[in-house]
Design a protein around this motif. Structure first.
Motif, PDB file in Angstrom:
ATOM      1  N   ARG A   1       0.817  -1.219   0.000  1.00 48.73           N
ATOM      2  CA  ARG A   1       0.000   0.000   0.000  1.00 48.73           C
ATOM      3  C   ARG A   1       0.848   1.266   0.000  1.00 48.73           C
ATOM      4  O   ARG A   1       0.314   2.380  -0.089  1.00 48.73           O
ATOM      5  CB  ARG A   1      -0.915   0.022   1.232  1.00 48.73           C
ATOM      6  N   GLY A   2       2.156   1.140   0.096  1.00 48.84           N
ATOM      7  CA  GLY A   2       3.037   2.294   0.066  1.00 48.84           C
ATOM      8  C   GLY A   2       3.067   3.092   1.355  1.00 48.84           C
ATOM      9  O   GLY A   2       3.386   4.287   1.334  1.00 48.84           O
ATOM     10  N   VAL A   3       2.749   2.437   2.476  1.00 50.24           N
ATOM     11  CA  VAL A   3       2.763   3.130   3.770  1.00 50.24           C
ATOM     12  C   VAL A   3       4.214   3.189   4.261  1.00 50.24           C
ATOM     13  O   VAL A   3       4.878   2.157   4.405  1.00 50.24           O
ATOM     14  CB  VAL A   3       1.872   2.415   4.796  1.00 50.24           C
ATOM     15  N   SER A   4       4.698   4.396   4.527  1.00 48.77           N
ATOM     16  CA  SER A   4       6.097   4.578   4.916  1.00 48.77           C
ATOM     17  C   SER A   4       6.336   4.126   6.356  1.00 48.77           C
ATOM     18  O   SER A   4       5.397   3.991   7.154  1.00 48.77           O
ATOM     19  CB  SER A   4       6.495   6.046   4.772  1.00 48.77           C
ATOM     20  N   ALA A   5       7.605   3.928   6.687  1.00 47.41           N
ATOM     21  CA  ALA A   5       7.972   3.555   8.055  1.00 47.41           C
ATOM     22  C   ALA A   5       7.573   4.657   9.039  1.00 47.41           C
ATOM     23  O   ALA A   5       7.148   4.382  10.165  1.00 47.41           O
ATOM     24  CB  ALA A   5       9.473   3.276   8.137  1.00 47.41           C
TER      25      ALA A   5
END
Length: 626
Positions: free
Chosen positions: A142-146
């Motif tokens: 989903r492209g959720v960043s750290a």
């Protein structure tokens, strides 16, 4: 002593924060807020603001922030209960007597908060463990960043019916059931509510975890995609908005709140730099949630997916909002492209595309008109009548009288333009025949106007007649209710005349729904009081050119005055009907030249006759006064 949140909210609502702070700190008005040099640290340029509407103070220099109670404890140095008692005395409220049950409930809330905090730490640890690999892969997809994973507290609930109780062994199982973490079934061992799900904490305005939302990761038959905590002593689904504690701070910079449908939409917007986004708990926006948002911004933006479910959610939110509308407070509606949610749009086209969509938000009245116009086919007169009825039903749910009247007029104006659109008129070609003859050589019945009538224009006479009508309606208000449908279609071009007519129609309508007894009859004094309350005044009788109607005289019989009022209404509503029919006849010219031309001529003669009657009425009434 335990004070309920509802009682404390009532206390805050009755206190004007600037009045409390202004007793010891010099405030200067700045738009909708007050400014001052911060009393909590030394400064020369004011960075301390007080917002009465939102009920808090904030310093952009040192970060001091709070409400009236916090001001009394932090700036005045009072203990909490002393601050509450002093503010309650100012507000005229009684401080509740100590209640052992409330004290126990407050203790339970504190304990449940501890349990929820423990569960959150466990979910976060699970996400980082080998068991959380599938959840981490989903977040990566989903492209959720750290950074977003840390900021929003993502976690993982393992696929195990009995995992959380041993992990939170310091809390008894009945407490975990009360917190919504375990499901208790009679005759069986309590088991985990969240299993095999990506977990998100739901927090209150103070940032404390009060519930969870879990997204399923595996395809399980009949399992809901998202699962939320049930209502508990610390979590009320209808009074909570996801991400409100972060969005409230961000809204002070943008003066905007964006309401989206889901948790991942909020997170996607935050990643795109739009931190003022919130979401309801998987249900339609409630009245309590609307009030929460309106305390932050006057016109929040509701953003819905472009599918049919999103459109239904938008209409549910609009229906909830209409009865609550008040001056200056409304909603804006954004509909995303078909089949897309905010996360999809941002990932495909970037943050700029999302900002562009938000910038094109519709007003509430625009959205109602569009939804209802497109809801059903509009092929027959019955279909169009159904549209009109639905629009009126929406307007009637609005509680504020001025807003209700304005919505009704705006929606009916749009309906009229839609149901009876002006047609492009073909150039008039009457033929080459002599003045005073029709196209068949016969004499017309229209005589040349006199010199006196040439000095009058139909529009000027119509405006004077409307002035006379308004004066007569105030003197004989029973006619307003009896002729309300036709009066509503009058639509004066003069703004002051339109406001007067709206106020009279609204007064009659309110009285009609007030009851069926004699006391509900509208009187002249009632109309005059309503007009005065709105700062409106009737036209000066000198402006109507000495017209001598029976309804303008004090000695006329009521029957005679009423008859003349009805005749005046007949005359005034006739012109729009003639012009509409004339436009329709012109539009048929290409298909039926002979029939359309004959109809044109008949209507033109009728229009000229109407204007002659209108001007002769003005002339005769004026001459009667000479």
């Amino acid at each position: 002593m335990a004070l309920s949140p509802q009682w404390l909210d009532e206390l805050r609502s009755r206190i004007t924060l600037s009045g409390v702070i202004g007793r010891t700190t010099r405030l200067t008005k700045a738009g909708r807020e007050w400014k001052a040099c911060c009393p909590f640290h030394n400064e020369k340029t004011p960075s301390f603001t007080v917002n009465d509407e939102k009920g808090f103070y904030h310093c952009f220099g040192c970060g001091a922030h709070g409400d009236a109670i916090r001001w009394m404890t932090d700036q005045q140095g009072l203990p909490f209960m002393d601050a509450v008692k002093e503010l309650a005395a100012q507000a005229g409220m009684e401080v509740p007597a100590p209640d052992p049950r409330m004290a126990r409930a407050a203790e339970q809330r504190a304990t449940l908060h501890d349990a929820m905090a423990g569960a959150q730490a466990w979910f976060v640890a699970n996400l980082a463990s080998p068991a959380g690999a599938q959840a981490r892969a989903y977040l990566d997809k989903r492209g959720v960043s750290a950074a977003a994973i840390r900021e929003f507290g993502f976690g993982y609930a393992p696929e195990d019916r009995g995992a959380i109780a041993p992990a939170l062994a310091s809390f008894p199982k009945p407490m975990l059931v009360e917190a919504g973490l375990l499901i208790d079934v009679e005759g069986k061992e309590p088991y985990d509510r969240f299993r095999g799900r990506l977990m998100l904490p739901i927090q209150d305005r103070r940032g404390r975890v009060i519930a969870f939302g879990g997204r399923i990761l595996a395809d399980v038959a009949n399992a809901p995609k998202y699962l939320n905590s049930p209502d508990t002593p610390v979590f009320d689904k209808g009074r909570t908005l996801y991400n409100l504690h972060r969005a409230a701070a961000a809204s002070r910079q943008s003066n905007r709140i964006v309401v989206v449908e889901g948790y991942m939409d909020v997170i996607a917007l935050a990643a795109a730099g739009i931190g003022e986004a919130v979401a309801p708990m998987g249900t339609a926006l409630t009245e309590n949630q609307l009030e929460l948002i309106w305390k932050l911004v006057p016109v929040p933006v509701l953003c819905f997916d472009g599918d049919s479910a999103g459109q239904r959610a938008a209409m549910r939110a609009i229906t909830r909002a209409l009865p609550l509308l008040k001056p200056g407070h409304s909603l804006s509606i954004v509909t995303l492209p078909q089949g897309m949610d905010p996360d999809d749009l941002i990932r495909r086209d970037g943050a700029e595309a999302m900002e562009a969509v938000l910038a094109k938000a519709e007003t509430l009245v625009d959205a109602i008109w569009r939804f209802e116009r497109d809801a059903l086919p509009l092929r027959t007169p019955e279909d169009k009548a159904g549209l009109k009825a639905r629009l009126i039903d929406h307007a009637e749910t609005i509680q504020h009288p001025d807003i209700r009247s304005l919505y009704r007029r705006e929606l009916l104006d749009r309906y009229g333009a839609f149901a009876f659109p002006p047609k492009e008129r073909a150039p008039f070609q009457p033929g080459n025949f002599r003045k005073g003859q029709d196209r068949f050589g016969g004499r017309t019945s229209i005589l040349p106007p006199s010199d006196r009538l040439r000095r009058l224009t139909p529009d000027a006479v119509r405006a004077r007649l409307i002035d006379a009508l308004l004066i007569g309606l105030c003197a004989h208000p029973a006619v307003i209710g009896e002729e309300s449908e036709r009066l509503a279609g009058l639509h004066p071009e003069d703004r002051q005349q339109a406001r007067l007519l709206d106020a009279m129609l609204e007064a009659a309508e309110a009285r009609r729904f007030d009851g069926k007894n004699a006391s509900s009859v509208l009187e002249s004094a009632d109309v005059a009081a309503i007009l005065e309350g709105r700062g409106l005044s009737l036209p000066d009788r000198e402006t109507i050119g000495g017209m001598k109607f029976a309804f303008l005289t004090d000695h006329a019989e009521a029957k005679e005055a009423t008859q003349e009022l009805v005749q005046a209404i007949d005359l005034l509503v006739e012109k729009p009907a003639i012009e509409t029919a004339l436009a329709e006849a012109t539009a048929r010219f290409a298909q039926d030249p002979e029939g359309a031309y004959a109809e044109q001529q008949r209507l033109l003669k009728r229009k000229l006759e109407f204007e002659r009657r209108l001007m002769q009425m003005a002339a005769s009434r004026a001459s009667a006064s000479a």
